[in-house]
Design a protein around this motif. Structure first.
Motif, PDB file in Angstrom:
ATOM      1  N   GLU A 126       0.834  -1.183   0.000  1.00 29.76           N
ATOM      2  CA  GLU A 126       0.000   0.000   0.000  1.00 29.76           C
ATOM      3  C   GLU A 126       0.881   1.250   0.000  1.00 29.76           C
ATOM      4  OE1 GLU A 126      -0.092  -2.128   2.737  1.00 29.76           O
ATOM      5  OE2 GLU A 126      -1.699  -3.474   2.091  1.00 29.76           O
ATOM      6  N   ASP A 128       1.319   5.260   1.015  1.00 31.53           N
ATOM      7  CA  ASP A 128       0.812   6.214   2.002  1.00 31.53           C
ATOM      8  C   ASP A 128      -0.036   7.305   1.364  1.00 31.53           C
ATOM      9  OD1 ASP A 128       2.039   4.858   4.093  1.00 31.53           O
ATOM     10  OD2 ASP A 128       3.864   6.078   4.010  1.00 31.53           O
ATOM     11  N   GLY A 169      -1.827   6.972  -1.357  1.00 36.16           N
ATOM     12  CA  GLY A 169      -3.010   6.409  -2.003  1.00 36.16           C
ATOM     13  C   GLY A 169      -3.039   6.536  -3.510  1.00 36.16           C
ATOM     14  N   THR A 212      -9.551   6.700   0.473  1.00 39.98           N
ATOM     15  CA  THR A 212      -9.685   5.911   1.690  1.00 39.98           C
ATOM     16  C   THR A 212      -8.602   4.839   1.686  1.00 39.98           C
ATOM     17  OG1 THR A 212     -12.076   6.228   1.589  1.00 39.98           O
ATOM     18  CG2 THR A 212     -11.250   4.534   3.096  1.00 39.98           C
ATOM     19  N   ARG A 213      -7.757   4.822   2.692  1.00 36.81           N
ATOM     20  CA  ARG A 213      -6.658   3.861   2.706  1.00 36.81           C
ATOM     21  C   ARG A 213      -7.203   2.436   2.776  1.00 36.81           C
ATOM     22  NH1 ARG A 213      -1.148   3.982   3.661  1.00 36.81           N
ATOM     23  NH2 ARG A 213      -0.268   2.000   4.372  1.00 36.81           N
TER      24      ARG A 213
END
Length: 247
Positions: free
Chosen positions: A138, A140, A142, A237-238
Motif C-alpha cells: 500500500e 501512504d 493512495g 480511503t486507505r
C-alpha cells in the motif's frame, strides 16, 4: 482467480495448514513450559523463521509487493479484531502485531530461533490457522499509476510462480487488481485520467481471498483493460490490502 493472492506462503515449507492452527486458551499471554511436550497446534518459531527466510528473496527483488505470515479464520463469522501473536521461549518473550487482515511480520530474532520459541494466538484453539500471503504494497499517498499497478501485479505473479505455484498459475495473466476495505464501509476510490473529472469506482461485497473463509469485504476491482492510457487510481480511503486478478 479474482482473489487477494492465491498463495499460502508457508504451505511450501510447512506441513498442511490444518496442522498450523494455533491459539492460547484465553486472551492473556499463555504461560509456556518449553521443555514439556508441545501442543501440536502451536507453531515452532524456528520453522516459521525458516519459512519467512525462504520467501524473503522473492520479495527482496520485487519492491512493489510484500509477504506476511497471516492468521486466517476457519469460518467467516470468526473475527480478526484484536488478534495478537505471542512468542515465548526459555529466554524469549515478545508480541507481534496483527493487522486488520490478519497479517503479521515475524521479527527475525536470533534468540527466539535458538530457543525454538512457541508462537501462540490469543484465541481458542481450532478456530484459526496460519498461512502466508503475498500482497501489493500500500502507498501512504493512495496514488497508484496504472503502470505501477500492472508492474506490481506482474511482480506478484512472478513471485508466486518462483516460490512453488508455477503449475497452478500456468497460462494465467494479470488482468487487474483488487482494493480491499472493511465490510460495511463506503470507501472513496477515484479513477483519474487526463484532464477529465475523477470518476468514482464502486465497491462491491466480495470475498478478498480464494476460499471465502474470511467472509465478505468491500472490494473495488480495477481491470487493466478499463484503464485509459496514463490513468491513475486514487485510493482516498486507505485500503486494508491490495491484491491481484488473474485470468
Amino acid at each position: 482467480m479474482k482473489t487477494l493472492t492465491k498463495l499460502l506462503l508457508l504451505a511450501a515449507c510447512l506441513p498442511a495448514a490444518a496442522c498450523l492452527a494455533n491459539a492460547a486458551d484465553t486472551d492473556p499471554v499463555a504461560t509456556v513450559e518449553i521443555n514439556a511436550q508441545r501442543d501440536p497446534e502451536w507453531i515452532g518459531y524456528r520453522r516459521a523463521y525458516k519459512a519467512a527466510a525462504f520467501f524473503a528473496p522473492f520479495v527482496r527483488t520485487r519492491p512493489l509487493i510484500q509477504a506476511h505470515l497471516q492468521v486466517r479464520p476457519l469460518r467467516p463469522d470468526l473475527p480478526l479484531d484484536g488478534l495478537r501473536l505471542s512468542v515465548a521461549g526459555a529466554r524469549t518473550r515478545f508480541e507481534v502485531a496483527v493487522d486488520a487482515m490478519g497479517r503479521a511480520t515475524l521479527p527475525m530474532e536470533k534468540q527466539a530461533y535458538e530457543d525454538d520459541a512457541v508462537i501462540t494466538l490469543n484465541r481458542q484453539k481450532g478456530n484459526y490457522y496460519f498461512s502466508g500471503r503475498y500482497s501489493i504494497r500500500e502507498r501512504d499517498d493512495g496514488l497508484y499509476d496504472a503502470s505501477l499497478l500492472r508492474e506490481a501485479c506482474e511482480q506478484l505473479l512472478a513471485a508466486q510462480r518462483a516460490s512453488g505455484y508455477r503449475m497452478r498459475l500456468l497460462g494465467k495473466q494479470c488482468a487487474g487488481v483488487t482494493i480491499v476495505y472493511a465490510a460495511g464501509s463506503t470507501p472513496e476510490v477515484a479513477l483519474e485520467a487526463g484532464g477529465a473529472a475523477p470518476r468514482m469506482l464502486a465497491a462491491q461485497a466480495a470475498h478478498p481471498f480464494e476460499d471465502g473463509s474470511m467472509g465478505l469485504y468491500q472490494v473495488v476491482t480495477v481491470r487493466f483493460a478499463d484503464l485509459p492510457a496514463g490513468a491513475r487510481v486514487n485510493a482516498v480511503t486507505r485500503p486494508l490490502a491490495l491484491g491481484t486478478v488473474y485470468e
